[in-house]
Each structure stands twice: as structure tokens, then as C-alpha cells.
Scaffold this active site. Structure first.
Site, PDB file in Angstrom:
ATOM      1  N   TRP A 100       0.836  -1.211   0.000  1.00  0.00           N
ATOM      2  CA  TRP A 100       0.000   0.000   0.000  1.00  0.00           C
ATOM      3  C   TRP A 100       0.863   1.251   0.000  1.00  0.00           C
ATOM      4  O   TRP A 100       0.563   2.222  -0.698  1.00  0.00           O
ATOM      5  CB  TRP A 100      -0.968  -0.010   1.182  1.00  0.00           C
ATOM      6  CG  TRP A 100      -1.938  -1.145   1.117  1.00  0.00           C
ATOM      7  CD1 TRP A 100      -2.092  -2.147   2.023  1.00  0.00           C
ATOM      8  CD2 TRP A 100      -2.903  -1.412   0.077  1.00  0.00           C
ATOM      9  NE1 TRP A 100      -3.076  -3.010   1.614  1.00  0.00           N
ATOM     10  CE2 TRP A 100      -3.587  -2.593   0.438  1.00  0.00           C
ATOM     11  CE3 TRP A 100      -3.246  -0.765  -1.113  1.00  0.00           C
ATOM     12  CZ2 TRP A 100      -4.603  -3.140  -0.363  1.00  0.00           C
ATOM     13  CZ3 TRP A 100      -4.256  -1.307  -1.903  1.00  0.00           C
ATOM     14  CH2 TRP A 100      -4.917  -2.487  -1.531  1.00  0.00           C
ATOM     15  N   ASP A 167      -1.626   6.884   6.051  1.00  0.00           N
ATOM     16  CA  ASP A 167      -2.642   5.891   5.720  1.00  0.00           C
ATOM     17  C   ASP A 167      -2.838   5.038   6.973  1.00  0.00           C
ATOM     18  O   ASP A 167      -1.945   4.293   7.367  1.00  0.00           O
ATOM     19  CB  ASP A 167      -2.141   5.043   4.542  1.00  0.00           C
ATOM     20  CG  ASP A 167      -3.110   3.935   4.157  1.00  0.00           C
ATOM     21  OD1 ASP A 167      -4.151   3.779   4.822  1.00  0.00           O
ATOM     22  OD2 ASP A 167      -2.814   3.208   3.176  1.00  0.00           O
ATOM     23  N   LYS A 191     -11.956  -1.817   7.142  1.00  0.00           N
ATOM     24  CA  LYS A 191     -11.249  -2.615   8.136  1.00  0.00           C
ATOM     25  C   LYS A 191     -11.771  -2.354   9.556  1.00  0.00           C
ATOM     26  O   LYS A 191     -12.159  -3.286  10.223  1.00  0.00           O
ATOM     27  CB  LYS A 191      -9.742  -2.381   8.079  1.00  0.00           C
ATOM     28  CG  LYS A 191      -9.050  -3.175   6.968  1.00  0.00           C
ATOM     29  CD  LYS A 191      -8.902  -2.419   5.694  1.00  0.00           C
ATOM     30  CE  LYS A 191      -8.273  -3.248   4.586  1.00  0.00           C
ATOM     31  NZ  LYS A 191      -7.638  -2.402   3.584  1.00  0.00           N
TER      32      LYS A 191
HETATM   33  C1  LIG Z   1      -7.020  -1.998   2.431  1.00  0.00           C
HETATM   34  C2  LIG Z   1      -5.990  -0.947   2.429  1.00  0.00           C
HETATM   35  C3  LIG Z   1      -5.897   0.007   1.407  1.00  0.00           C
HETATM   36  C4  LIG Z   1      -6.796  -0.013   0.190  1.00  0.00           C
HETATM   37  O1  LIG Z   1      -8.046   0.462   0.499  1.00  0.00           O
HETATM   38  P1  LIG Z   1      -9.164   0.713  -0.629  1.00  0.00           P
HETATM   39  O2  LIG Z   1     -10.273   1.289   0.181  1.00  0.00           O
HETATM   40  O3  LIG Z   1      -9.474  -0.602  -1.250  1.00  0.00           O
HETATM   41  O4  LIG Z   1      -8.634   1.672  -1.620  1.00  0.00           O
HETATM   42  C5  LIG Z   1      -4.923   0.968   1.510  1.00  0.00           C
HETATM   43  N1  LIG Z   1      -4.072   1.001   2.554  1.00  0.00           N
HETATM   44  C6  LIG Z   1      -4.124   0.100   3.549  1.00  0.00           C
HETATM   45  C7  LIG Z   1      -3.158   0.191   4.676  1.00  0.00           C
HETATM   46  C8  LIG Z   1      -5.086  -0.901   3.514  1.00  0.00           C
HETATM   47  O5  LIG Z   1      -5.142  -1.803   4.508  1.00  0.00           O
END
Ligand SMILES: *Cc1c(COP(=O)(O)O)cnc(C)c1O
Length: 356
Positions: A100, A167, A191
């Protein structure tokens, strides 16, 4: 039906409170006799939901008055581009801790110079780099606090002399954080919050307006902030579900309480991985994630991998297969995962060991 234990990495387990209340609102929203799916987002009942959810994010994370909370469609991946679009004038620094993080880096390069200060790619992202320095003229330093795929987590937020952008998709609301260190925090909902389709974004408003480029309205934090997160039709159902989860978090005593539970759950599972002769963890011990626990079969038991997977599935353990880039297993034990499910997994690992 036998109880299922949901270890999926995302979309992933949500609290029963969230699912029940959302299902009820899909039938009859706020006593209106109409479904949540068929009412105006500008009606007073949904505006109240949207506002309360934003207030609760502020309350739970102790967000200072310098920052605003918005819900934006497009998930975390949209934020990979939206953050640099709004904040990267000349140069930004990034920490490469996984898939990511690399995707965030790729998008940032469209907008300016990107300094990758360190990477753990050399060891398949199994640790968090700690020795690095960030250029003082960087507009921000981007981190991924929890690496969902590789099961590593930043247990301390670095002080580097420039504002942070993070993020936090897979560990937001799992522990308190000092929001004042960040210009932007973003997290895809699926999540620790709600169904997919929305990201929660916390933005420091005086960090905006400093880039030279024009920003399309839908990608402008300023536009979303100035419109109280209602510039266009927001993802109504995920925001309603998010509000339920946030209420449930508050009811339990907030993030310090959730953090304690998360520490306890993770400790139980890592202890079994370390004890059980069949398994070993893949992440550096000091960087082990409290949210995503990655493990593989020890070398001498490699051929038992699919047998354990079948055994666990037969015992109601769902979603344990590891990401293809790590292999083995990954147990995602987000906020909504009860300790009893972690204990059930540990029992399954012990019972399987006895069959060998
Ligand atoms: C799941 C995840 C993403 C991607 O998220 P989307 O909503 O599918 O774009 C990005 N960063 C992290 C750390 C994730 O766990």
C-alpha cells in the site's frame, strides 16, 4: 449453524451492533417508514447521521480544532492521489513499508518530487525501517501505520521535523494517536469502521491552499470541508454503518479501552505462534501488528499448510489464507473481533498440532 470466526483482512468483521442497526435502518430509517437506501441525503435525518459521525470521529481521536473530518468516496486508494494533489507542492517524503505504501508513492510521483527515505522491501517488508532522515524542505512525510498485507505496524509515530500524512486504513481507532502531528490522516472504511465505499479523512485545514495547481472539486479537501462533507451525494449506507461502529466504540470506553483489548488479543495469538512447533511468525517481533497477524508453517511442516487450512475452515475459522505475497496465514483481528474468536483459533492450532 456453527459459529463462524471471521478473520478476513478487508472487508472484514464488523460489530453485531453495527450490522443489526444498519439492517434495521435499511428496512426503516429513523422511523420514517422509508429505507435508508431510498431517502434524500439532504433530509434532516441523514444530515444528523453525517454530522454525528464526524463529531464522534473527533471525540474518539481527540481531534484538535485545527482539523476537520470528512467522508470521501473512493476508498484509501483515492487518498493516495488526493493527499499529494492537495499538499505536495514541490517535494514529499515517503516511508516504503509495503504494497500500500508503494502504491501511495507511485501516485505521489505524478505531483512532484518524491523522496523514499527508507524501504523494507529487501526483506519482503517484514520489518519497519527505523534509521532514516527526512529532508526538512519536504511538504510532508507519509507513513502507513499498519501494513495489512505484511503484518507490521509502527508502534511509535516518528518525529521527523515535517508534518505527517498517514494511511491508517487498518489500524485507525485501534489506539489513541496524537492527531496534531498530522496534516492528513486517512483510512478506507472496510477494516475498522464500515462497509467499503468511503474513506474517513482528518485534515488540518491551515495546511490547505498551499499548492500552485488547480484542484478538481471532487478531489479538493477544501471543497469537502467547506460543504460539511456533503459536496455531492455521499456514500449514505457506509456512513450510517460508520456511525454505528463509532457509537459502539464510545460505549466500550473509547480508544484506550480498545487498545488494551487489542494488545491482549494479539498477545494471546502471538504467544501460540511462538509456542506451537508447527508455526512461525513472519514479521520482526518488535514490529508485529496488533491488527493483522501473519504466520507460516515451519520449514519441516511446510507440506501441512493446506491440511491446516482445511482443518481450520472445518472448525469455523474463515479468511485465514495469507496474502499471496507472504503466503501461509493471516489472522486479521480488528477491533470488532472478540477475544473468544482469537481463543478459538488458538485452540484450533493446538488441536491440529496434536494430530501431527
Ligand atoms: C485496504 C488498504 C488500502 C486499500 O483500500 P481501498 O479502500 O481498497 O482503496 C490501503 N491502505 C491500507 C493500509 C489498507 O489496509
Amino acid at each position: 449453524m456453527k459459529k463462524k470466526h471471521n478473520f478476513y483482512a478487508g472487508p472484514s468483521i464488523l460489530s453485531e451492533y453495527t450490522i443489526k442497526n444498519t439492517a434495521a435502518a435499511v428496512e426503516n430509517f429513523a422511523g420514517s417508514g422509508l429505507s435508508l437506501l431510498e431517502v434524500s441525503h439532504r433530509g434532516k435525518d441523514f444530515i444528523a447521521v453525517n454530522d454525528e459521525a464526524r463529531v464522534l470521529v473527533k471525540e474518539l481521536l481527540d481531534v484538535p480544532s485545527t482539523h476537520e473530518v470528512i467522508f470521501v468516496g473512493g476508498g484509501a486508494s483515492m487518498q493516495f492521489c488526493m493527499a499529494p494533489y492537495n499538499l505536495l507542492n514541490k517535494k514529499a517524503s515517503y516511508l516504503d513499508t509495503g504494497t500500500w505504501a508503494s502504491k501511495a508513492i507511485k501516485e505521489a510521483k505524478i505531483f512532484g518530487e518524491v523522496e523514499v527515505v527508507a524501504s523494507s522491501k529487501d526483506k519482503n517488508y517484514s520489518y519497519i525501517p527505523k534509521e532514516y532522515s527526512v529532508s526538512p524542505d519536504s511538504d510532508y512525510f507519509h507513513i502507513t501505520t499498519n501494513n495489512t498485507i505484511f503484518g507490521t505496524e509502527l508502534h511509535t509515530i516518528p518525529d521527523v521535523g515535517v508534518p505527517l500524512v498517514s494511511d491508517m486504513s487498518s489500524d485507525i481507532f485501534s489506539r489513541p494517536v496524537d492527531v496534531s502531528k498530522f496534516n492528513v490522516i486517512y483510512a478506507g472504511a472496510q477494516k475498522n469502521l464500515a462497509p467499503s465505499g468511503v474513506a474517513v479523512v482528518i485534515v488540518r485545514t491551515d495546511a490547505l491552499g498551499k499548492v500552485d495547481r488547480p484542484i478538481p472539486s471532487m478531489l479538493s479537501y477544501r471543497i469537502h470541508v467547506d460543504n460539511d462533507s456533503m459536496y455531492n451525494t455521499p456514500p449514505v449506507l457506509p456512513i450510517f454503518a460508520a456511525l454505528q461502529t463509532l457509537k459502539w466504540y464510545k460505549e466500550q470506553g473509547g480508544l484506550p479501552v480498545l487498545q488494551q483489548k487489542n494488545i491482549e488479543k494479539a498477545a494471546i495469538l502471538y504467544a501460540e505462534i511462538d509456542r506451537n512447533k508447527l508455526f512461525k511468525g513472519t514479521a520482526a517481533v518488535e514490529d508485529r501488528s496488533l491488527m493483522n497477524v501473519c504466520f507460516v508453517m515451519n520449514e519441516e511442516y511446510k507440506e501441512l499448510e493446506s491440511a491446516f487450512n482445511e482443518y481450520a475452515t472445518a472448525n469455523g475459522m474463515i479468511g485465514l489464507k495469507g496474502h499471496r505475497s507472504v503466503g501461509g496465514f493471516r489472522a486479521s483481528i480488528y477491533n470488532a473481533m472478540p477475544k473468544s474468536s482469537v481463543e478459538a483459533l488458538v485452540e484450533t492450532m493446538k488441536a491440529f498440532e496434536k494430530t501431527v
